[in-house]
Design a protein around this motif. Sequence first.
Motif, PDB file in Angstrom:
ATOM      1  N   LEU A  46       0.816  -1.218   0.000  1.00 34.30           N
ATOM      2  CA  LEU A  46       0.000   0.000   0.000  1.00 34.30           C
ATOM      3  C   LEU A  46       0.854   1.275   0.000  1.00 34.30           C
ATOM      4  CD1 LEU A  46      -2.909  -0.946   2.458  1.00 34.30           C
ATOM      5  CD2 LEU A  46      -2.548  -1.606   0.080  1.00 34.30           C
ATOM      6  N   SER A  47       2.173   1.138  -0.201  1.00 31.68           N
ATOM      7  CA  SER A  47       3.012   2.342  -0.292  1.00 31.68           C
ATOM      8  C   SER A  47       2.537   3.153  -1.496  1.00 31.68           C
ATOM      9  CB  SER A  47       4.475   1.959  -0.490  1.00 31.68           C
ATOM     10  OG  SER A  47       4.631   1.321  -1.746  1.00 31.68           O
ATOM     11  N   ARG A  48       2.783   4.455  -1.461  1.00 31.45           N
ATOM     12  CA  ARG A  48       2.313   5.321  -2.565  1.00 31.45           C
ATOM     13  C   ARG A  48       2.834   4.793  -3.913  1.00 31.45           C
ATOM     14  NH1 ARG A  48      -0.697   9.944  -4.610  1.00 31.45           N
ATOM     15  NH2 ARG A  48       0.401  10.415  -6.518  1.00 31.45           N
ATOM     16  N   GLU A  49       4.126   4.431  -3.950  1.00 38.30           N
ATOM     17  CA  GLU A  49       4.720   4.000  -5.217  1.00 38.30           C
ATOM     18  C   GLU A  49       4.009   2.755  -5.782  1.00 38.30           C
ATOM     19  OE1 GLU A  49       8.735   2.780  -4.819  1.00 38.30           O
ATOM     20  OE2 GLU A  49       9.004   2.626  -6.991  1.00 38.30           O
ATOM     21  N   ALA A  50       3.793   1.771  -4.899  1.00 34.73           N
ATOM     22  CA  ALA A  50       3.156   0.538  -5.369  1.00 34.73           C
ATOM     23  C   ALA A  50       1.678   0.771  -5.674  1.00 34.73           C
ATOM     24  CB  ALA A  50       3.304  -0.557  -4.322  1.00 34.73           C
ATOM     25  N   ALA A  51       1.021   1.604  -4.850  1.00 33.17           N
ATOM     26  CA  ALA A  51      -0.410   1.844  -5.079  1.00 33.17           C
ATOM     27  C   ALA A  51      -0.630   2.600  -6.395  1.00 33.17           C
ATOM     28  CB  ALA A  51      -1.019   2.605  -3.900  1.00 33.17           C
ATOM     29  N   THR A  80      -0.419   0.073  -9.105  1.00 32.49           N
ATOM     30  CA  THR A  80      -1.675  -0.691  -9.213  1.00 32.49           C
ATOM     31  C   THR A  80      -2.775   0.165  -9.844  1.00 32.49           C
ATOM     32  OG1 THR A  80      -1.078  -1.982  -7.279  1.00 32.49           O
ATOM     33  CG2 THR A  80      -3.390  -1.992  -7.886  1.00 32.49           C
ATOM     34  N   ALA A  81      -2.794   1.438  -9.479  1.00 32.89           N
ATOM     35  CA  ALA A  81      -3.812   2.341 -10.059  1.00 32.89           C
ATOM     36  C   ALA A  81      -3.628   2.423 -11.572  1.00 32.89           C
ATOM     37  CB  ALA A  81      -3.691   3.730  -9.426  1.00 32.89           C
ATOM     38  N   ILE A  82      -2.381   2.452 -12.028  1.00 31.06           N
ATOM     39  CA  ILE A  82      -2.111   2.486 -13.477  1.00 31.06           C
ATOM     40  C   ILE A  82      -2.625   1.194 -14.122  1.00 31.06           C
ATOM     41  CG2 ILE A  82      -0.231   2.352 -15.193  1.00 31.06           C
ATOM     42  CD1 ILE A  82       1.311   4.351 -13.400  1.00 31.06           C
ATOM     43  N   ARG A  83      -2.314   0.072 -13.492  1.00 35.60           N
ATOM     44  CA  ARG A  83      -2.765  -1.222 -14.060  1.00 35.60           C
ATOM     45  C   ARG A  83      -4.283  -1.251 -14.175  1.00 35.60           C
ATOM     46  NH1 ARG A  83       1.322  -5.712 -12.561  1.00 35.60           N
ATOM     47  NH2 ARG A  83      -0.326  -7.214 -12.866  1.00 35.60           N
TER      48      ARG A  83
END
Length: 382
Positions: free
Chosen positions: A121-126, A129-132
Amino acid sequence: MAEKANSTTASTTAGLRGVTAASSTISDVNGEKGELIYQGYNIHDLAQHSTFEEVIFLLWNKRLPTAVELDQLKRDLSQCYALPSEVIELMQRFPREADPIDVLRTSVSALEFYDPYARDLSREAAVRTAIRLTAQFPTLVTAADRIRRGLDPITPDPKLNIAANFLFMLRGERPLAEEAHVFDVALILHADHELNASTFTARVVAGTLADLYGAITAAIAALSGPLHGGANTNVMRMLLEIGELENAESYISRALSEKRKIMGFGHAVYRTEDPRATHLRGFSRSMGERGGDTKWHEMSLKVAEIMRREKGLYPNVDFFSASTYYMMGIPLDLYTPIFAVSRISGWTAHVLEQYADNKLIRPRAEYVGARDLRYVPISERT
Ligand code: COA
């Protein structure tokens, strides 16, 4: 006997109307003025000058992108257009008659299994995921439609933007520039709308620190209801039922006398015209003219005139989008999934905002049930 609860300690506001439940910079609705802004920018300016991809960047980052940043986002999105083959195989097993919005909901839930960063849930990973998710929604919706028609899903074209790619994957041929533009602006108009029911749902789920897939799956379920995103499909069903312009007056007057809600009218916040409807009314006309049939546009105008006169109600975002999509040849039950293809940008923006400063969302209920009842064993109950 049930004793009425003492309800002096709490008071409720039906449907949480007027209750402020989150602080957000993402969008604001001024219901009196009929104004909508995204991160400070008026929706009319964005509809006229922006693109859906630029709006996605704006919603996620609180500012407009530079040219380099926009190019990068477009590249990132297009690299994620394709679906995992496991999800396509799963979709091929769904019943043919399944509603596409339910297919979208179930498929999004399944996508989580194939994203190695889903639980991060870190900003970078989230953001990743939002892009995907944002990239894959159009592929999911068009694949759902083609699979139920016994056709193979079309491979997305990474050179096309989200709007043009959607129409391409739906039909198997590239859309005309005018249509792709209309669709792109429709996506801008539906992208975010403050704490509407589905966005609130996404924030509630994210507030438990569940992952983005869970939050978005729940948001799709909330969107599907006829009082929310499900309204656009029902608007077109109503227009088709009315059939001819001259039937509009008697149809609406009968429906109102039977206390039926007319889909595409009224709003929990707007007390004047929904600013999004202003643009969609124009598209309903231009798509009708392009297709050589303005009947649905004219009927929509007539219904709007009757509703204004009889109920003082204005069209909302779902009213003119219905005839616009109809004239683009889009199947009726894809209208709500198309809403999701756009709103995924706002949902993800809200989830990112929620994660960044999280507090579990846990309101109270006003208890109005019985108290102090004596437990009676089942053998003694009559
Ligand atoms: N058709 C007919 N009457 C309507 C109406 C509609 N679309 N929308 C509201 N009204 C009437 C209600 O019957 C009610 O009248 P009453 O006071 O005489 O009982 C009054 O207006 C208030 O309606 P209410 O449903 O309490 O307002 P709300 O703020 O809770 O509702 C909506 C907002 C959007 C749920 C409601 O307008 C609606 O159901 N619209 C149709 C569905 C739709 O288009 N949804 C998409 C929203 S973007």
